[in-house]
Write a protein that holds these residues in place. Structure first.
Motif, mmCIF file in Angstrom:
data_model
loop_
_atom_site.group_PDB
_atom_site.id
_atom_site.type_symbol
_atom_site.label_atom_id
_atom_site.label_comp_id
_atom_site.label_asym_id
_atom_site.label_seq_id
_atom_site.Cartn_x
_atom_site.Cartn_y
_atom_site.Cartn_z
ATOM 1 N N LEU A 45 0.864 4.593 -2.984
ATOM 2 C CA LEU A 45 0.391 5.950 -2.743
ATOM 3 C C LEU A 45 0.944 6.899 -3.796
ATOM 4 N N ASP A 89 0.822 -1.202 0.000
ATOM 5 C CA ASP A 89 0.000 0.000 0.000
ATOM 6 C C ASP A 89 0.857 1.254 0.000
ATOM 7 N N ASN A 90 1.961 1.242 0.762
ATOM 8 C CA ASN A 90 2.815 2.416 0.814
ATOM 9 C C ASN A 90 3.387 2.742 -0.550
ATOM 10 N N THR A 129 -2.548 10.582 -2.495
ATOM 11 C CA THR A 129 -3.786 9.941 -2.933
ATOM 12 C C THR A 129 -3.604 8.430 -2.886
ATOM 13 N N ASN A 130 -4.539 7.740 -2.222
ATOM 14 C CA ASN A 130 -4.419 6.287 -2.158
ATOM 15 C C ASN A 130 -5.183 5.631 -3.298
ATOM 16 N N ARG A 131 -5.188 4.298 -3.323
ATOM 17 C CA ARG A 131 -5.800 3.572 -4.433
ATOM 18 C C ARG A 131 -7.300 3.794 -4.500
#
Length: 257
Positions: free
Chosen positions: A9, A5-6, A214-216
């Motif tokens: 971003l 996840d990191n 902004t994340n997924r």
């Protein structure tokens, strides 16, 4: 394969006290980083035209003025990527986040296999390894930084900013939506952070940089990187004790799984 996840971003550098530390525009420096990606066979998440759809790929080679990328197993996703005007590529090298735009893909062959080619990027964002170890704030108990801001014609207002990570050198926080201005070199005095089971620390903060992240899921936030200014040794010791405690607790939970 999947990206962490990191790594996924998306970062947009808005303000910094040293843009050159993060944003590379020199062609030779950009190529040097890209060659590291090739050597490490780093997995790259390429977001299509600013949306949520993405292509998982790797950087295969640099040929003249072109970057050669691997294709995905999903032919439909490959067609979408080839139709996109711009893709934002995100990856990491030894925990250093790397991000760069590419302007259009065209089909090619590389070593007898299908591939994509695209012009070399003209800029590359590199979030360098930090000087201090940073602890990602635990989800179980959010850390809040209380930031007092003197009003021009009234009492001091206190704003709350959620802490994303913390180290002996500083913190990264989510910028409050309104009421307080964050920009490089701005200083906030007598900020307080309550460290669960450890105690409250008070420090002066100086803003170093500001990113839009902004994340997924498409959720965007402003992230401010702040350093501690003239942090007393006793306060640094309290922060270090908190970091060690959280790490011990995490390791203990992992051993039980």
């Amino acid at each position: 394969m999947t990206q962490t996840d990191n790594a996924a971003l998306k970062f947009e550098l808005l303000q910094s006290d040293d843009f050159g530390r993060y944003l590379l525009r020199d062609r030779n420096e950009i190529i040097q980083v890209l060659r590291q990606l090739i050597a490490k066979r780093a997995m790259v998440t390429a977001y299509l035209s600013g949306g949520r759809d993405f292509l998982l790929t790797t950087v295969l080679a640099i040929e003249d003025e072109d970057l050669i990328l691997d294709v995905a197993p999903d032919e439909n996703r490959n067609r979408q990527a080839e139709a996109a005007e711009e893709l934002i590529c995100i990856t990491q090298i030894e925990n250093v986040k790397v991000q760069f735009p590419i302007m259009g893909l065209t089909s090619t062959q590389f070593e007898g296999a299908p591939a994509f080619k695209t012009p070399l990027p003209d800029r590359l964002l590199r979030l360098q390894r930090r000087e201090y170890y940073r602890l990602i704030a635990p989800v179980a108990h959010s850390l809040i930084c209380q930031i007092p801001v003197p009003a021009e014609d009234g009492p001091t207002n206190t704003f709350e900013a959620r802490v994303l990570d913390i180290s002996g050198g500083g913190v990264a926080v989510i910028v409050p939506p309104e009421g307080v201005e964050f920009k490089p070199d701005t200083e906030f005095t007598q900020c307080q952070i309550q460290l669960p089971e450890i105690g409250t620390v008070q420090a002066r903060l100086r803003v170093r940089n500001l990113f839009r992240v902004t994340n997924r899921n498409g959720i965007s936030m402003l992230r401010a990187g702040c350093e501690f200014v003239d942090l007393p040794e006793r306060v640094a010791s309290v922060i270090h004790r908190y970091i060690l405690k959280v790490e011990r607790d995490r390791n203990s939970r992992e051993r039980r799984l």
